[in-house]
Enzyme design. Structure first.
Site, PDB file in Angstrom:
ATOM      1  N   GLU A 290       0.423  -1.174  -0.019  1.00  0.00           N
ATOM      2  CA  GLU A 290       0.064  -0.124  -0.194  1.00  0.00           C
ATOM      3  C   GLU A 290       0.998   1.391   0.279  1.00  0.00           C
ATOM      4  O   GLU A 290       0.682   1.700   1.140  1.00  0.00           O
ATOM      5  CB  GLU A 290      -1.110   0.121   1.254  1.00  0.00           C
ATOM      6  CG  GLU A 290      -1.258  -0.708   1.014  1.00  0.00           C
ATOM      7  CD  GLU A 290      -2.625  -0.907   3.063  1.00  0.00           C
ATOM      8  OE1 GLU A 290      -3.841  -1.849   2.684  1.00  0.00           O
ATOM      9  OE2 GLU A 290      -1.613  -1.057   3.575  1.00  0.00           O
ATOM     10  N   PRO A 291       2.088   1.213  -1.308  1.00  0.00           N
ATOM     11  CA  PRO A 291       2.294   3.124  -1.243  1.00  0.00           C
ATOM     12  C   PRO A 291       1.612   4.220  -1.151  1.00  0.00           C
ATOM     13  O   PRO A 291       0.434   3.930  -1.840  1.00  0.00           O
ATOM     14  CB  PRO A 291       3.117   2.482  -2.626  1.00  0.00           C
ATOM     15  CG  PRO A 291       2.422   2.191  -3.299  1.00  0.00           C
ATOM     16  CD  PRO A 291       1.435   0.820  -2.782  1.00  0.00           C
ATOM     17  N   GLY A 292       1.929   4.953  -0.749  1.00  0.00           N
ATOM     18  CA  GLY A 292       1.211   6.245  -0.626  1.00  0.00           C
ATOM     19  C   GLY A 292       2.609   7.954  -1.177  1.00  0.00           C
ATOM     20  O   GLY A 292       2.247   7.596  -1.323  1.00  0.00           O
ATOM     21  N   ARG A 293       3.129   7.567   0.264  1.00  0.00           N
ATOM     22  CA  ARG A 293       3.799   8.791   0.324  1.00  0.00           C
ATOM     23  C   ARG A 293       4.978   8.507  -0.996  1.00  0.00           C
ATOM     24  O   ARG A 293       4.868   9.285  -2.078  1.00  0.00           O
ATOM     25  CB  ARG A 293       5.297   8.394   0.842  1.00  0.00           C
ATOM     26  CG  ARG A 293       5.941   9.982   0.917  1.00  0.00           C
ATOM     27  CD  ARG A 293       6.940   9.919   2.465  1.00  0.00           C
ATOM     28  NE  ARG A 293       6.344   9.480   3.609  1.00  0.00           N
ATOM     29  CZ  ARG A 293       5.869   9.869   4.392  1.00  0.00           C
ATOM     30  NH1 ARG A 293       6.115  11.333   4.161  1.00  0.00           N
ATOM     31  NH2 ARG A 293       5.245   9.321   5.807  1.00  0.00           N
ATOM     32  N   TYR A 334       6.119  17.053  12.885  1.00  0.00           N
ATOM     33  CA  TYR A 334       6.812  15.628  13.120  1.00  0.00           C
ATOM     34  C   TYR A 334       8.367  16.218  12.581  1.00  0.00           C
ATOM     35  O   TYR A 334       9.104  15.270  12.770  1.00  0.00           O
ATOM     36  CB  TYR A 334       6.683  14.847  11.953  1.00  0.00           C
ATOM     37  CG  TYR A 334       5.212  14.381  11.016  1.00  0.00           C
ATOM     38  CD1 TYR A 334       4.397  13.826  12.046  1.00  0.00           C
ATOM     39  CD2 TYR A 334       4.925  14.674  10.411  1.00  0.00           C
ATOM     40  CE1 TYR A 334       3.359  12.913  12.259  1.00  0.00           C
ATOM     41  CE2 TYR A 334       3.324  14.295   9.788  1.00  0.00           C
ATOM     42  CZ  TYR A 334       2.831  13.905  10.360  1.00  0.00           C
ATOM     43  OH  TYR A 334       1.637  13.501  10.425  1.00  0.00           O
ATOM     44  N   CYS A 360      -1.968  32.771  13.647  1.00  0.00           N
ATOM     45  CA  CYS A 360      -0.839  33.487  14.573  1.00  0.00           C
ATOM     46  C   CYS A 360      -0.452  32.207  15.915  1.00  0.00           C
ATOM     47  O   CYS A 360      -1.517  32.269  16.624  1.00  0.00           O
ATOM     48  CB  CYS A 360      -2.317  34.243  14.626  1.00  0.00           C
ATOM     49  SG  CYS A 360      -2.626  35.793  13.634  1.00  0.00           S
ATOM     50  N   GLU A 361       0.721  31.968  15.928  1.00  0.00           N
ATOM     51  CA  GLU A 361       1.080  31.278  16.603  1.00  0.00           C
ATOM     52  C   GLU A 361       2.775  31.375  16.041  1.00  0.00           C
ATOM     53  O   GLU A 361       2.495  31.168  15.024  1.00  0.00           O
ATOM     54  CB  GLU A 361       0.134  30.160  16.576  1.00  0.00           C
ATOM     55  CG  GLU A 361       0.628  28.617  15.737  1.00  0.00           C
ATOM     56  CD  GLU A 361      -0.094  27.789  16.328  1.00  0.00           C
ATOM     57  OE1 GLU A 361      -1.247  27.262  16.265  1.00  0.00           O
ATOM     58  OE2 GLU A 361       0.524  26.818  16.709  1.00  0.00           O
ATOM     59  N   TYR A 390       0.329  13.573   2.049  1.00  0.00           N
ATOM     60  CA  TYR A 390       0.683  14.217   3.193  1.00  0.00           C
ATOM     61  C   TYR A 390       0.726  16.019   3.521  1.00  0.00           C
ATOM     62  O   TYR A 390       1.347  16.098   4.633  1.00  0.00           O
ATOM     63  CB  TYR A 390       1.709  13.698   3.747  1.00  0.00           C
ATOM     64  CG  TYR A 390       0.987  12.258   4.311  1.00  0.00           C
ATOM     65  CD1 TYR A 390       0.203  11.174   4.267  1.00  0.00           C
ATOM     66  CD2 TYR A 390       2.026  10.909   3.791  1.00  0.00           C
ATOM     67  CE1 TYR A 390      -0.179  10.006   4.302  1.00  0.00           C
ATOM     68  CE2 TYR A 390       2.233  10.202   3.757  1.00  0.00           C
ATOM     69  CZ  TYR A 390       0.559   9.404   4.211  1.00  0.00           C
ATOM     70  OH  TYR A 390       1.294   7.884   4.142  1.00  0.00           O
TER      71      TYR A 390
HETATM   72  N1  LLP Z   1      -1.212   1.945   4.595  1.00  0.00           N
HETATM   73  C1  LLP Z   1      -1.372   1.444   5.992  1.00  0.00           C
HETATM   74  C2  LLP Z   1      -2.500   1.185   6.928  1.00  0.00           C
HETATM   75  C3  LLP Z   1      -0.962   3.165   6.696  1.00  0.00           C
HETATM   76  O1  LLP Z   1      -1.588   3.491   8.073  1.00  0.00           O
HETATM   77  C4  LLP Z   1       0.062   4.089   5.698  1.00  0.00           C
HETATM   78  C5  LLP Z   1       0.060   5.188   5.903  1.00  0.00           C
HETATM   79  C6  LLP Z   1       0.112   3.908   4.370  1.00  0.00           C
HETATM   80  C7  LLP Z   1      -0.316   2.036   3.827  1.00  0.00           C
HETATM   81  C8  LLP Z   1       0.967   4.672   3.212  1.00  0.00           C
HETATM   82  O2  LLP Z   1       2.442   4.267   3.836  1.00  0.00           O
HETATM   83  P1  LLP Z   1       3.507   5.254   2.806  1.00  0.00           P
HETATM   84  O3  LLP Z   1       3.851   4.649   1.611  1.00  0.00           O
HETATM   85  O4  LLP Z   1       2.267   6.346   2.561  1.00  0.00           O
HETATM   86  O5  LLP Z   1       4.372   5.373   4.199  1.00  0.00           O
HETATM   87  N2  LLP Z   1       0.944  11.812   7.886  1.00  0.00           N
HETATM   88  C9  LLP Z   1       2.218  11.211   7.896  1.00  0.00           C
HETATM   89  C10 LLP Z   1       2.155   9.735   7.696  1.00  0.00           C
HETATM   90  C11 LLP Z   1       1.062   8.645   8.178  1.00  0.00           C
HETATM   91  C12 LLP Z   1       1.468   7.723   7.632  1.00  0.00           C
HETATM   92  C13 LLP Z   1      -0.032   6.793   8.105  1.00  0.00           C
HETATM   93  N3  LLP Z   1      -0.124   5.363   7.568  1.00  0.00           N
HETATM   94  C14 LLP Z   1       3.291  12.207   6.936  1.00  0.00           C
HETATM   95  O6  LLP Z   1       2.800  12.979   6.679  1.00  0.00           O
HETATM   96  O7  LLP Z   1       4.022  11.584   6.999  1.00  0.00           O
END
Ligand code: LLP
Length: 431
Positions: A290-293, A334, A360-361, A390
């Site tokens: 499950e890649p997001g980033r 973070y 305003c902070e 994100y």
């Molecule tokens: N699968 C699950 C169950 C997850 O919780 C996540 C990310 C992903 C896949 C995707 O992970 P990635 O490939 O994007 O690393 N807001 C934070 C990141 C939170 C990630 C939450 N879960 C940031 O801005 O770095």
């Protein structure tokens, strides 16, 4: 440059995906999120091609929509043939609105409500990734009520530390996600899941963390999960047909970050899974990640206009821009690092500034200690790189700030993926 879709022309103007950044700022206004469509597609194909090479048709990468969720993204990843991981009915609805097929949606989340479960079953979402026994019970009842057998994966916490930001760590035993192996609860969870006639338990899920650079985290997951699969086979005669090892590969935000060779990493994970399956006498499960980033981060850039420059003698210099922690909260949350560039010119002399927002902070810092031209002034354009993941998805209306638009860049030109919020939008829900 931090990413090869960013260049500087001979006249000093910054380009992104081949387009002049100052020209885009003039055309669409700032603050502005830019997205490089070709880069999103390329990043999808890295996963799709390597999965095909390693597993043939028995694997699917899912785009984690939490990294960036709006209709055009779902259209693009759908055209590429990805599945998606959705964490709310909001994400599911957005994907469905974009024509994303429900049967390639995997519904995640540790806090699904009865209404969420009803919505997803009603819309025939392909798979639930069930986080806890309460959800299991409610889902089984809802599926029975609607007369369907719902496909599920069960979220297991394997007890692995990915050595990333603490807030992004999810695979250790002591977290709010999934059911831990170490305590024996995972075994009971699977046993219970198998008892519901309205659920078809296809397999297991785990996710260790995000922005992970550690070499062997996914192999460690495979080791632990296949060990558990063998135990399930032995104890319950249960064959795990699907294994989802989550997302998390880290991306480069600053020069000191490593560049991960994702195909090489996936090949190693695949090799380990095949070896372990053989060793343990298990059928090779359908493989998911499950890649997001790593799909959208380097496809993004945020552009701001400078409002003021404060030079406090003996103290710090600040560049204040027309954006803020409301459009990029990641440093505040973070301590996340970013590469920041002047978009209009290559300076002869640099100074070090904190890039500050308009909220305003005092904590509203987008990035501390960045190098920008000594003569940076009001009206200049500043680019923050690698903001495709994100940023828009975590943006807020803090201080009643309107969210920036998302502009998609292509070889031919550019188009609005999300329009800019107006001050009227901000009052749209107020009664
Ligand atoms: N699968 C699950 C169950 C997850 O919780 C996540 C990310 C992903 C896949 C995707 O992970 P990635 O490939 O994007 O690393 N807001 C934070 C990141 C939170 C990630 C939450 N879960 C940031 O801005 O770095």
């Amino acid at each position: 440059m931090i990413s090869d879709n960013i260049r500087r022309r001979a006249d000093g103007v910054l380009t992104f995906a081949g387009h002049s950044v100052p020209a885009l700022a003039e055309q669409y206004g700032t603050p502005l999120y830019l997205m490089d469509e070709a880069r999103i597609r390329r990043n999808c194909r890295i996963y799709l091609d390597t999965f095909r090479e390693c597993f043939g048709t028995q694997a699917l990468p899912l785009f984690a929509g939490k990294a960036a969720s709006y209709k055009q993204i779902y259209r693009i990843v759908n055209e590429e043939g990805m599945g998606i991981d959705a964490v709310s009915v909001g994400e599911i609805h957005t994907a469905l609105q974009a024509g994303f097929p429900a049967d390639r949606i995997f519904f995640h989340g540790d806090g699904k409500t009865d209404a969420d479960i009803r919505y997803a079953v009603t819309h025939r979402v392909g798979y639930f990734i069930v986080d806890n026994p309460e959800e299991l019970q409610q889902l089984a009842e809802e599926a029975a009520l609607q007369g369907i057998v719902q496909k599920v994966l069960l979220r297991i916490t394997p007890g692995i530390d990915p050595h990333t930001y603490k807030a992004l760590t999810t695979g250790i035993v002591d977290v709010k996600f999934g059911v831990p192996l170490e305590t024996g609860q995972a075994l009971a969870f699977v046993h219970r899941a198998l008892s519901y006639p309205s659920l078809s338990v296809l397999g297991l899920h785990c996710h260790i963390g995000s922005q992970v650079f550690d070499e062997s985290v996914f192999e460690d997951s495979v080791d632990v999960m296949t060990g558990f699969m063998a135990k399930l086979k032995e104890d319950f005669g249960f064959e795990t047909k699907m294994l989802n090892v989550g997302g998390g590969y880290g991306v480069r935000y600053v020069d000191t970050d490593k560049q991960i060779d994702i195909p090489a990493r996936i090949r190693r994970v695949a090799g380990r899974l095949k070896a372990r399956a053989e060793e343990l006498g298990l059928a090779l499960p359908f493989f998911l990640m499950e890649p997001g980033r790593s799909i959208v981060a380097d496809a993004g850039m945020t552009v701001y206009t400078v409002s003021s420059v404060k030079r406090i003698p003996g103290y710090k210099y600040y560049v204040v821009v027309d954006g803020s922690m409301a459009d990029n909260p990641r440093y505040c949350l973070y301590g996340a690092q970013y590469t920041v560039l002047h978009a209009d010119r290559e300076p002869e002399l640099y100074a070090v500034y904190d890039l500050a927002g308009r909220c305003c902070e005092s904590g509203d810092i987008i990035q501390p200690a960045v190098k920008l031209p000594e003569d940076t002034r009001r009206g200049d354009h500043i680019a923050v790189c690698t903001t495709g993941a994100y940023n828009y998805s975590m943006a807020s209306n803090y201080n009643r700030l309107a969210r920036p638009p998302v502009v998609m860049l292509t070889a031919e030109g550019s188009y609005l993926a999300v329009r800019r919020e107006t001050i009227e939008d901000l009052c749209a829900l107020d009664l």
